[in-house]
Design a protein around this motif. Structure first.
Motif, PDB file in Angstrom:
ATOM      1  N   GLU A 184       0.839  -1.198   0.000  1.00  0.00           N
ATOM      2  CA  GLU A 184       0.000   0.000   0.000  1.00  0.00           C
ATOM      3  C   GLU A 184       0.882   1.260   0.000  1.00  0.00           C
ATOM      4  O   GLU A 184       0.539   2.260  -0.635  1.00  0.00           O
ATOM      5  N   GLY A 219      -1.339   3.540  -2.032  1.00  0.00           N
ATOM      6  CA  GLY A 219      -2.693   3.324  -1.549  1.00  0.00           C
ATOM      7  C   GLY A 219      -3.573   2.409  -2.370  1.00  0.00           C
ATOM      8  O   GLY A 219      -4.794   2.475  -2.252  1.00  0.00           O
ATOM      9  N   SER A 240     -11.846   0.496  -6.917  1.00  0.00           N
ATOM     10  CA  SER A 240     -10.445   0.254  -7.245  1.00  0.00           C
ATOM     11  C   SER A 240     -10.375  -0.758  -8.381  1.00  0.00           C
ATOM     12  O   SER A 240     -11.165  -1.700  -8.433  1.00  0.00           O
ATOM     13  N   HIS A 282       5.117  11.394   2.786  1.00  0.00           N
ATOM     14  CA  HIS A 282       3.825  11.475   2.103  1.00  0.00           C
ATOM     15  C   HIS A 282       3.567  12.867   1.573  1.00  0.00           C
ATOM     16  O   HIS A 282       2.442  13.359   1.628  1.00  0.00           O
ATOM     17  N   ARG A 302       7.433  -1.050   6.865  1.00  0.00           N
ATOM     18  CA  ARG A 302       6.535  -0.697   5.781  1.00  0.00           C
ATOM     19  C   ARG A 302       7.283  -0.210   4.543  1.00  0.00           C
ATOM     20  O   ARG A 302       6.786  -0.250   3.431  1.00  0.00           O
ATOM     21  N   GLY A 339     -11.002   3.641  -3.276  1.00  0.00           N
ATOM     22  CA  GLY A 339      -9.766   3.681  -2.500  1.00  0.00           C
ATOM     23  C   GLY A 339      -9.473   5.027  -1.873  1.00  0.00           C
ATOM     24  O   GLY A 339      -8.327   5.294  -1.488  1.00  0.00           O
ATOM     25  N   ALA A 340     -10.482   5.880  -1.724  1.00  0.00           N
ATOM     26  CA  ALA A 340     -10.240   7.185  -1.101  1.00  0.00           C
ATOM     27  C   ALA A 340      -9.676   7.067   0.319  1.00  0.00           C
ATOM     28  O   ALA A 340      -8.743   7.781   0.672  1.00  0.00           O
ATOM     29  N   GLU A 360      -7.737   4.870   1.489  1.00  0.00           N
ATOM     30  CA  GLU A 360      -6.335   4.520   1.326  1.00  0.00           C
ATOM     31  C   GLU A 360      -5.536   5.753   0.871  1.00  0.00           C
ATOM     32  O   GLU A 360      -4.387   5.942   1.276  1.00  0.00           O
ATOM     33  N   PHE A 361      -6.110   6.559   0.016  1.00  0.00           N
ATOM     34  CA  PHE A 361      -5.417   7.773  -0.443  1.00  0.00           C
ATOM     35  C   PHE A 361      -5.201   8.738   0.713  1.00  0.00           C
ATOM     36  O   PHE A 361      -4.093   9.215   0.955  1.00  0.00           O
ATOM     37  N   PHE A 362      -6.245   9.015   1.454  1.00  0.00           N
ATOM     38  CA  PHE A 362      -6.150  10.038   2.508  1.00  0.00           C
ATOM     39  C   PHE A 362      -5.315   9.569   3.699  1.00  0.00           C
ATOM     40  O   PHE A 362      -4.696  10.374   4.383  1.00  0.00           O
ATOM     41  N   HIS A 417      -2.802   7.618   3.346  1.00  0.00           N
ATOM     42  CA  HIS A 417      -1.487   7.290   2.798  1.00  0.00           C
ATOM     43  C   HIS A 417      -1.208   5.797   2.851  1.00  0.00           C
ATOM     44  O   HIS A 417      -0.084   5.382   3.122  1.00  0.00           O
ATOM     45  N   GLY A 418      -2.258   5.021   2.609  1.00  0.00           N
ATOM     46  CA  GLY A 418      -2.020   3.599   2.420  1.00  0.00           C
ATOM     47  C   GLY A 418      -2.384   2.678   3.570  1.00  0.00           C
ATOM     48  O   GLY A 418      -1.865   1.560   3.634  1.00  0.00           O
ATOM     49  N   ALA A 419      -3.257   3.112   4.472  1.00  0.00           N
ATOM     50  CA  ALA A 419      -3.728   2.179   5.504  1.00  0.00           C
ATOM     51  C   ALA A 419      -4.573   1.087   4.848  1.00  0.00           C
ATOM     52  O   ALA A 419      -5.005   1.217   3.704  1.00  0.00           O
ATOM     53  N   PHE A 443       0.513  16.234  -2.303  1.00  0.00           N
ATOM     54  CA  PHE A 443      -0.399  15.174  -1.869  1.00  0.00           C
ATOM     55  C   PHE A 443      -0.946  14.410  -3.081  1.00  0.00           C
ATOM     56  O   PHE A 443      -0.897  13.183  -3.149  1.00  0.00           O
ATOM     57  N   ARG A 459     -11.329   9.240  -6.200  1.00  0.00           N
ATOM     58  CA  ARG A 459     -10.472   8.803  -5.098  1.00  0.00           C
ATOM     59  C   ARG A 459     -10.101   9.960  -4.167  1.00  0.00           C
ATOM     60  O   ARG A 459      -9.763   9.746  -3.005  1.00  0.00           O
TER      61      ARG A 459
END
Lengths: 348, 348, 348, 348
Positions: free
Chosen positions: A98, A103, A135, B102, B233, C95-96, C98-100, C102-104, D99, D233
């Motif tokens: 990710e 992401g 996605s 990021h 990570r 995948g928003a 994940e974007f916000f 930063h990949g959670a 970002f 996204r």
């Protein structure tokens, strides 16, 4: 006190003497840094020979880096990686895929013995290509050997790759134990990868006797255009690259890699056979490579622990034992003797 | 044909015999992977001794990883890193700090001889704390030694750190050549870092004789709470960590690190003195550590090239020569002889 | 030809006259931009009254922005969000989150009727806190009303929040249809949120009669320290914020929000009752709010389509009908008449 | 007490009656959500007419979103955006471009009057294409009108675009005040954009009389393939898109956009002329569009403040006044009267 025998992982082993010698040899002389050296150039040639095709290969220090950089090369941030629910990329890398993909999602598919099938792949692939709310699946990631110690045959890889391509996905192979998977089958590296439809391979050396040597191998060098930027930007371009390339050079010379993996696999086989003969022991998966997953009666697992045999506790009564490149037959025989002793004691 | 002498970088050198021996020694036996081994535990103790304070230290394979992970630990995505316009983090890492944070910004400040001053720091720091439209400055990054081969004294570091703290910034030191900077001054590691206000140090070993050994050192272990996740990570948690920790163990034993850096610095000094005596050669910056930046007349740079002396071309008529841990005095003398021969020929 | 009646979503409706009037009124005069205006300040007061507690509220233009910004405020990049397998944040936002973040990762849990239970939450929560190889669960996200049109009672929210807290998770409520969930129960906004353990709410207005009005509501303003930076950086700080704040002002005045939601819910109820009376129609979930999910015999769904009744095709023979803030009872009666006519025709 | 006259920004103004009417009209009826409506479809046609070329246009709620999404469409994470040191994307968006691009760099170039020149662009462009250690310049971003209220002529845009293309860069135009720039010159929208080499435009409506209406316009629709995913996204796909598309429809009808911008520009001109006639007032830049930057004697700025005239304080004695779409000539005359009164009082 009995000696401790640690079979918890192939990562607990050291490194092969040939690899150490190669590092020492590489230390002399001045060579260009950051991969401009001859050893790194020769690695391209050597891997192209090994895979019977011109490849683009990029050494990196860890398997997580190899996997994540490979996946990110094919997966946009709004993309998705399809993999087995147990895959290392899904559960053991703290979200590295990710991070590197900025992401993307991991879509988790099922499959017995740690193996995906065309059916489970199809079932996990949503019917939403082009739907802006979802996605977009971009790549299938296969672990070879799998997290359950099983392997995919070339035919199985081919069928999965075909299913993936039918949905527009590329194919990645997480080969942190690629050589263990390779030597367990009568096929060539090419047959197990690009000839079966694999686009990019994480080719692991560390677990199989190297100090620190992984490589991302692109079977179509054109797909690797951005890779060097991704690697540098992630801090994975080594300044003294020669020391990794030299490891690979020794690893691939004189069939060292194959010999080391054959030993590891043979030890796992030896151990599995011995353990299976004991009452109450249940083998969970076929032992195709160098990992043995077993259910152990509590008295046995406890007894082994007391006897200094270290295995990895998976969950409940399930344990993993791993044969390493340098585990010898006598060590496994000692483990089995201890196990038999435990059983005898308990029975008595 | 004369032998090639490559002084372009300290990265073109190999590794010290003590380091190679440590790697070989580390290969025997089974130890926990991923940093659970004793060598890695001992490294915490050893660095705590070296820095006269309990530190939290994290080995990583590259300097770019060390810098980026350190900066990301103090900089939110909407934050900014203040550094010299020439800093490695700004111009040589392909945006790695931006990747790991990021998307934080790098604010570039000026300063003669590659060095920031409290004045240039203040000038570069915007007056917009709390303004939601602006990235928020979060950390000052100092290179020690700098990209110009100069060093900051403890007093200079202290003044910069004070200026930074006045604006709410933490302080990072990029010490890929920390030991070169250290031995050029009569101070302790503690005085050059946390006693002067440094929060986190990228402590480099690779350039100074290691194969691959960098560490992020937090002087307040509480600030390191998230570091292990960030490192994993990013693919920078090494499975066979023992091989890096063992390098550091040898590096820090018997003053090896200090001796290697002293040699590198002395060779740079020797070269600078010799070159400066030649007509038309201009030294650009004080030679505080192991790097020499000079303007060379075209005939001289061309002559040296023909004579097999390799320097790094910086820009225009500016060249960099770097003394390495294992460069010997005779080699530098040979370079100077060749240079004098070029000058004589040209003059003739 | 019969009129088309579109019940596919509440998003296909326009906006309430009161909301339009508020926008028009807000257009006069000069006011500070970017939320410095009085209407935005008043919104903080009004929402604090509504929720019986001092809140920090941030208007944003979309529900996806509200959800993603809220989740990112509590979830580090190596964190994980636990949510229902069908949650909007998991399957409808490309995948928003994940974007916000930063990949959670999103961890998907099961539950009948679109609802999580403490049991399914516990089952989905891995036992790996602190394990550096795993993403760390950070927040539970509940949809209220759920994607299946059901609602959680205050007691259910409380039990889920307790289960979440037991694992160290915060609690988010995706309230794009919060008001529909609220009015279907005899409880206060406070009881359905912070009193039951919710930390942050995506408070939706758009689906319930606004033009474009969502807000992120923090029940502990201290947790909102970074929010303004996150919002700006994501392009979600509106320059003419007054136009969103004014919508909320009208929305919350004179119980407009409650009246609109009650109407939408009543129309869903009316439709569900009518459809259920028809042969072969199966209601999939309790109709707790304004959504009706039904299995329709093919002849009926096809007949309705021909009659100009538009529903959302979910999958197979499952269809969704949604009551909107301005759907009137006569319209639903017309739909039911057409449905009965289809059934009669088919039967005949 | 005198009335407050706020000229600090065009963002402090409300919205044009035609725009409000369009929103109200758009509220009736059921239409597909998320941009599937007819108004959004018509917008593509209308903008294609306006720009005399088939374009792909994407409405978004803010200028920051438009800019960041546009830049991210052309800039990989290891890329760089070249822009003026004062550009909104560089200093007013809290790192939004970083970002959305996942960490690309902004390279800052100089230029008098807020304007880049081919020379300053070339000077800022590093000679490191393909160097893996450096971020790779990918796009030039021009502000039109600039942050200093000046405008680029079609010829100037063309020369900059040519310089950019010579280095392999695409060209973005930040047109949050595009219409103000357009009407100040005798050229067509096409001549100011794609005919001069612009690839993608942030086309702003909000500052010029809309409630909330920005659009990203791609002059080559093929370059927009990923845009819809990026927008969704990022939470910038509006569910009730009709309300933004309707604003644009009214904005572009009957030359409304041009008329509003002409008024704003005329008011800035009127104000600049009046202020310039006063002693001690210095105009900083040509007033090409609707912004006036002036140095004011302290007595005058203080006097105006007391008289209820609000300008934006830039720095030191520099102030910005902005003409808005609905500022009338009498208002400006009142401001000038007050200014003259201040001067008279002070002089007296």
């Amino acid at each position: 006190m009995t000696d401790v025998i640690n079979l918890a992982s192939d990562n607990v082993a050291g490194a092969a003497p040939e690899i150490l010698a190669a590092i020492a040899s590489a230390a002399s002389g001045r060579v260009p840094s950051y991969g401009g050296d001859d050893a790194t150039r020769r690695l391209q040639e050597r891997l192209s020979e090994v895979f019977e095709r011109r490849v683009a290969a990029f050494p990196v220090p860890t398997g997580t880096a190899a996997n994540s950089l490979a996946l990110a090369s094919f997966t946009p941030p709004w993309g998705a990686v399809l993999c087995h629910r147990e895959a290392h990329v899904a559960v053991d890398e703290c979200g590295a895929p990710e991070f590197f993909t900025h992401g993307a999602k991991l879509l988790l598919a099922d499959g017995a013995n740690g193996k995906l099938t065309p059916g489970t792949v199809a079932a996990a692939l949503p019917d939403w290509r082009g739907d802006v709310h979802r996605s977009q699946p971009a790549i299938l990631s296969l672990s070879q050997a799998t997290e359950s110690g099983t392997v995919y045959s070339p035919a199985e890889v081919g069928a999965l790759a075909e299913a993936a391509r039918g949905h527009g996905l590329a194919v990645h192979m997480d080969g942190s134990r690629f050589t263990n998977a390779l030597v367990s089958q009568g096929c060539s590296p090419a047959e197990l990868t690009w000839k079966a439809g694999v686009d990019v391979l994480s080719f692991g050396g560390t677990k199989n006797g190297c100090v620190m040597a992984e490589a991302v191998v692109f079977f179509d060098p054109d797909k690797a255009a951005d890779f060097a930027f991704r690697r540098k930007r992630a801090g994975h371009l080594l300044s003294k690259m020669r020391f990794v390339s030299a490891q690979f050079e020794a690893y691939l010379a004189d069939d060292l890699w194959l010999r080391l993996a054959r030993n590891a696999n043979a030890r796992a086989r030896q151990l599995a056979d011995g353990l299976q003969a004991l009452p109450g022991v249940e083998l969970l998966y076929p032992v195709d490579a160098n990992e043995v997953f077993v259910r152990l009666p509590a008295a046995l697992s406890e007894g082994l622990r007391r006897e200094g045999v270290v295995a990895a506790h998976w969950e409940g009564d399930i344990w993993r034992f791993v044969g390493a490149f340098d585990t010898d037959a006598a060590t496994i025989e000692t483990v089995l003797q201890r196990a038999r002793r435990c059983v005898a004691t308990t029975a008595g």
